[in-house]
Motif scaffolding. Structure first.
Motif, short mmCIF file in Angstrom:
data_model
loop_
_atom_site.label_atom_id
_atom_site.label_comp_id
_atom_site.label_asym_id
_atom_site.label_seq_id
_atom_site.Cartn_x
_atom_site.Cartn_y
_atom_site.Cartn_z
N VAL A 227 -24.29 28.96 -33.99
CA VAL A 227 -23.60 30.01 -34.74
C VAL A 227 -22.64 30.80 -33.86
O VAL A 227 -21.54 31.18 -34.29
N ASN A 228 -23.03 31.02 -32.60
CA ASN A 228 -22.19 31.86 -31.74
C ASN A 228 -20.91 31.17 -31.30
O ASN A 228 -20.05 31.79 -30.68
N CYS A 229 -20.77 29.88 -31.58
CA CYS A 229 -19.55 29.14 -31.21
C CYS A 229 -18.61 28.94 -32.40
O CYS A 229 -17.48 28.48 -32.23
N ARG A 230 -19.07 29.25 -33.57
CA ARG A 230 -18.30 28.84 -34.75
C ARG A 230 -17.02 29.64 -34.92
O ARG A 230 -16.01 29.12 -35.40
N ALA A 231 -17.04 30.89 -34.52
CA ALA A 231 -15.83 31.69 -34.66
C ALA A 231 -14.70 31.11 -33.83
O ALA A 231 -13.55 30.95 -34.30
N GLU A 232 -15.00 30.79 -32.58
CA GLU A 232 -13.98 30.21 -31.71
C GLU A 232 -13.53 28.85 -32.24
O GLU A 232 -12.35 28.51 -32.17
N ALA A 233 -14.48 28.08 -32.75
CA ALA A 233 -14.11 26.77 -33.30
C ALA A 233 -13.18 26.93 -34.48
O ALA A 233 -12.18 26.20 -34.61
N ALA A 234 -13.48 27.88 -35.36
CA ALA A 234 -12.61 28.11 -36.52
C ALA A 234 -11.22 28.53 -36.06
O ALA A 234 -10.21 28.08 -36.62
N ASN A 235 -11.17 29.38 -35.05
CA ASN A 235 -9.87 29.81 -34.53
C ASN A 235 -9.07 28.63 -33.99
O ASN A 235 -7.88 28.49 -34.25
N SER A 236 -9.73 27.80 -33.19
CA SER A 236 -9.00 26.68 -32.58
C SER A 236 -8.60 25.66 -33.64
O SER A 236 -7.52 25.07 -33.56
N LEU A 237 -9.44 25.46 -34.63
CA LEU A 237 -9.06 24.54 -35.72
C LEU A 237 -7.84 25.08 -36.45
O LEU A 237 -6.93 24.33 -36.81
N TYR A 238 -7.84 26.37 -36.70
CA TYR A 238 -6.70 26.98 -37.38
C TYR A 238 -5.43 26.82 -36.54
O TYR A 238 -4.37 26.47 -37.04
N TYR A 239 -5.56 27.07 -35.25
CA TYR A 239 -4.39 26.97 -34.38
C TYR A 239 -3.85 25.54 -34.38
O TYR A 239 -2.64 25.32 -34.49
N GLU A 240 -4.73 24.57 -34.25
CA GLU A 240 -4.27 23.18 -34.25
C GLU A 240 -3.67 22.80 -35.60
O GLU A 240 -2.66 22.09 -35.66
N ALA A 241 -4.27 23.27 -36.66
CA ALA A 241 -3.71 22.97 -37.99
C ALA A 241 -2.34 23.60 -38.14
O ALA A 241 -1.40 22.98 -38.67
N TYR A 242 -2.21 24.83 -37.66
CA TYR A 242 -0.93 25.53 -37.73
C TYR A 242 0.13 24.75 -36.96
O TYR A 242 1.24 24.55 -37.45
N CYS A 243 -0.23 24.32 -35.75
CA CYS A 243 0.73 23.55 -34.94
C CYS A 243 1.10 22.25 -35.63
O CYS A 243 2.26 21.82 -35.59
#
Lengths: 181, 154
Positions: free
Chosen positions: B55-71
């Protein structure tokens, strides 16, 4: 006995998906059967239908690079499920920042030397490069690494700001600094 | 209760359960965030990725997924790999420029030693004979990135 001279083995995608590899398969040119892991990673992270949609939206000559970049991102995500290839970007950003600081320090030294000892650059025996240093402005990396406002800590490609410079996590309208949220 | 649906459940037009995997990371006031991630990865893939993480890693994972999707949406061919390429080029350019400046400073040092009876001194250096010294460049040439990019840049 039927001739097998025209037999084409199924591509890695169709092998993985256990379906017949038809002529004109969108995946076949980019996922050869010798590289099964490539498609396995891409399928795990993006999904076959998303990849097909992405490829269909591109021109044929762009698809090879697109597949390679997708494969790279997918492999990075499989290795690091939290950050994927964003960790590499973060690492490179820090390197760029470090180099910018070194360049700034070097430029300051050059300016100091030129201001303090202008005669150094004007001696007849001075090496040509010393004169050039006195005359030319200190070099800076592309004007400045960072945004035009001078406050950015990280390089920002046009339209794709990096969200990890200051506000690491702000899902409420944050995440990216360009206000696109 | 419709107003409390997260952006994901709103996008997927479904009820948002109390234990929705998406709701902490895709709030309803930021619909674009989930839209981008869904377009590139698909909701079920994102759900699986988040589910497999503590659970403590999911926020960062969501952020990085969003960033990659945005790119990827901005650059459908190269995605964020394009940015890696640009950064590598910037690092190379910076190292070349730094080497050039270091050579110029070395030339200045040499010139000053030849032409001046005393060494000029930097205000930060107490020693009158100390030349200009730049901080060591850690790592020298491009440091090894986490992943092997050699085939990408051939």
């Amino acid at each position: 006995m039927a001739s097998s001279s025209s037999y084409n083995p199924p591509c890695a995608a169709c092998k993985f998906l256990r379906r017949k590899c038809m002529r004109g398969c969108i995946f076949a040119p980019y996922f050869p059967p010798e590289e099964p892991q490539k498609f396995a990673n891409v399928h795990k992270i993006f999904g076959a239908s998303n990849v097909a949609k992405l490829l269909n939206e591109l021109l044929p000559h762009q698809r090879d690079d697109a597949v390679n970049s997708l494969a790279y991102e997918a492999e990075a995500r499989v290795r690091d499920p939290v950050y994927g290839c964003v960790s590499a970007i973060s690492f490179l950003q820090r390197q760029v920042e470090r180099l910018q600081k070194e360049l700034d320090a070097a430029n300051d030294l050059i300016r100091f030397a030129c201001n303090e000892f202008p005669a150094v650059g004007m001696q007849p025996t001075a090496a040509p490069q010393a004169v050039m240093v006195a005359e030319q402005r200190p070099v800076e990396l592309n004007g400045r690494i960072g945004n035009e406002r001078g406050g950015g800590r990280f390089y920002q490609t046009p339209g794709v700001p990096f969200p990890y410079s200051n506000d690491i996590y702000n899902p409420n309208g944050g995440g990216l600094m360009d206000g696109s949220n | 209760m419709n107003s409390s649906r997260c952006a994901a459940c709103k996008h997927l037009r479904r009820r948002c359960p109390s234990d929705c995997i998406f709701s902490p990371y895709f709030p309803s006031n930021n619909p674009r965030r989930f839209a981008y991630v869904h377009k590139i990865y698909g909701a079920s893939n994102v759900g699986k990725i988040l589910q497999d993480l503590p659970v403590n890693c999911r926020a960062e994972a969501a952020n990085s997924l969003y960033y990659e999707a945005y790119c990827r949406i901005k650059d459908p061919v190269y995605g964020c790999v394009g940015m890696i390429s640009i950064l590598h080029q910037q690092i190379y350019n910076a190292q070349c420029q730094l080497a050039r400046i270091q050579a110029e400073i070395a030339a200045l040092n040499t010139q000053s030693q030849q032409n001046e009876p005393q060494q000029y001194q930097h205000e930060h250096l107490g020693n009158t004979s100390a030349p200009i010294i730049l901080p060591d460049q850690n790592g020298g040439s491009n440091s090894t990135s986490f992943y092997d990019l050699s085939t990408w840049f051939d």
